[in-house]
Design an enzyme around this catalytic site. Structure first.
Site, PDB file in Angstrom:
ATOM      1  N   ASN A 160      -3.543  -6.479  -0.078  1.00  8.51           N
ATOM      2  CA  ASN A 160      -2.533  -6.832  -1.085  1.00  8.51           C
ATOM      3  C   ASN A 160      -1.273  -5.975  -0.948  1.00  8.51           C
ATOM      4  O   ASN A 160      -0.413  -5.991  -1.819  1.00  8.51           O
ATOM      5  CB  ASN A 160      -3.119  -6.682  -2.498  1.00  8.51           C
ATOM      6  CG  ASN A 160      -3.570  -5.257  -2.784  1.00  8.51           C
ATOM      7  OD1 ASN A 160      -3.368  -4.352  -1.969  1.00  8.51           O
ATOM      8  ND2 ASN A 160      -4.167  -5.042  -3.945  1.00  8.51           N
TER       9      ASN A 160
ATOM     10  N   HIS B 154      -1.267  -2.641  -0.765  1.00  4.78           N
ATOM     11  CA  HIS B 154      -1.340  -1.303  -1.370  1.00  4.78           C
ATOM     12  C   HIS B 154      -1.278  -0.206  -0.307  1.00  4.78           C
ATOM     13  O   HIS B 154      -1.650  -0.425   0.850  1.00  4.78           O
ATOM     14  CB  HIS B 154      -2.565  -1.147  -2.279  1.00  4.78           C
ATOM     15  CG  HIS B 154      -3.891  -1.038  -1.604  1.00  4.78           C
ATOM     16  ND1 HIS B 154      -5.039  -1.621  -2.118  1.00  4.78           N
ATOM     17  CD2 HIS B 154      -4.297  -0.415  -0.463  1.00  4.78           C
ATOM     18  CE1 HIS B 154      -6.055  -1.349  -1.326  1.00  4.78           C
ATOM     19  NE2 HIS B 154      -5.638  -0.623  -0.319  1.00  4.78           N
TER      20      HIS B 154
END
Ligand code: F6R
Length: 249
Positions: free
Chosen positions: A134, A136
């Site tokens: 995602n 991160h």
């Protein structure tokens, strides 16, 4: 200058990271470095450990700063990031200095003391990072502020699913919260090396490098750093255009 380097294989990426460590150690035998955990790093740490065992790298002076950890875990938890780093890097490479996060009891004073500990060591010379599916970095999930500091965070559903494999029955469940260096903390490192391998990272890496610089894709924020470099294998870098080799924010 922000540079993207694409290699044929994860093994070549690992070699490039180990070369980079060698250069750092030649200039400074006591560098301060953050190392992530995760499957991307396994071939990298295998290469580093192998070079340390045959004498090509002497890592004994390295000062390691922990990047992230599950909240509430103690030293005995087998699936903790501390235990993982000890097993795959620190112990086999003979690294003994490890400035850990106050993950067991992450009170505001303890988190501030952790950041003071980074400053007391003169700051981070090299922050090595992975990238989550995602976007991160460390445990800074999408939406994390660019100026965030070391803090407790809630873990994204996808991140918990990605980490389920590390939690055995004995450890019971994947924690819902973590302690992580903030993005602002990470960006204070003098240089940054983001590593991405495997086809499942191709889309998010492309977004991080070519989409907007935004807190919605935390890895994109490293493009604001003057000494950030991305090392990827051909699978993760398959959308990368060589014309973009020198990326700009
Ligand atoms: C873990 C960390 C994470 C990982 C990321 C990629 O310490 O910092 O941000 O780098 O989740 O994990 P893998 O390599 O398992 O895909």
């Amino acid at each position: 200058m922000r540079t993207v380097r694409i290699f044929d294989s994860p093994a070549q990426v690992a070699g490039a990271v180990a070369d980079r460590l060698g250069e750092l150690l030649a200039a400074n035998p006591r560098p301060v470095i953050t190392f992530p955990t995760g499957s991307t790093m396994l071939p990298v740490y295998d290469e580093i450990v192998s070079r340390s065992k045959d004498g090509r790298l002497d890592l004994r002076g390295v000062q390691v700063i922990q990047l992230d950890e599950y909240a509430g875990v103690d030293d005995q938890t087998a699936a903790s990031f501390r235990a993982w780093l000890h097993e795959h890097l620190l112990d086999p490479a003979g690294i003994t200095e490890f400035h850990t996060l106050p993950a067991h009891d992450p009170t505001p004073p303890a988190l501030a003391a952790y950041e003071d500990g980074i400053r007391a060591r003169g700051g981070v010379d090299l922050a090595i990072l992975g990238i989550g599916g995602n976007g991160h970095i460390a445990f800074n999930e999408p939406g994390s502020p660019a100026d965030s500091r070391t803090r407790v965070v809630d873990l994204d559903r996808r991140t918990r699913q990605a980490n389920e494999r590390y939690w055995t029955n004995a450890d019971a469940f994947v924690p819902t919260r973590a302690v992580t260096q903030g993005i602002g903390t990470i960006l204070e490192a003098r240089s940054i090396l983001l590593i991405a391998t495997g086809a499942e990272k191709a889309d998010i890496l492309h977004e991080a490098l070519n989409g907007p610089v935004t807190e919605h894709v935390p890895a994109s924020l490293i493009r604001s750093h003057p000494h950030a470099e991305v090392l990827a294998d051909a699978a993760a870098g398959r959308h990368h255009d060589v014309e973009d080799d020198r990326i700009s924010a």
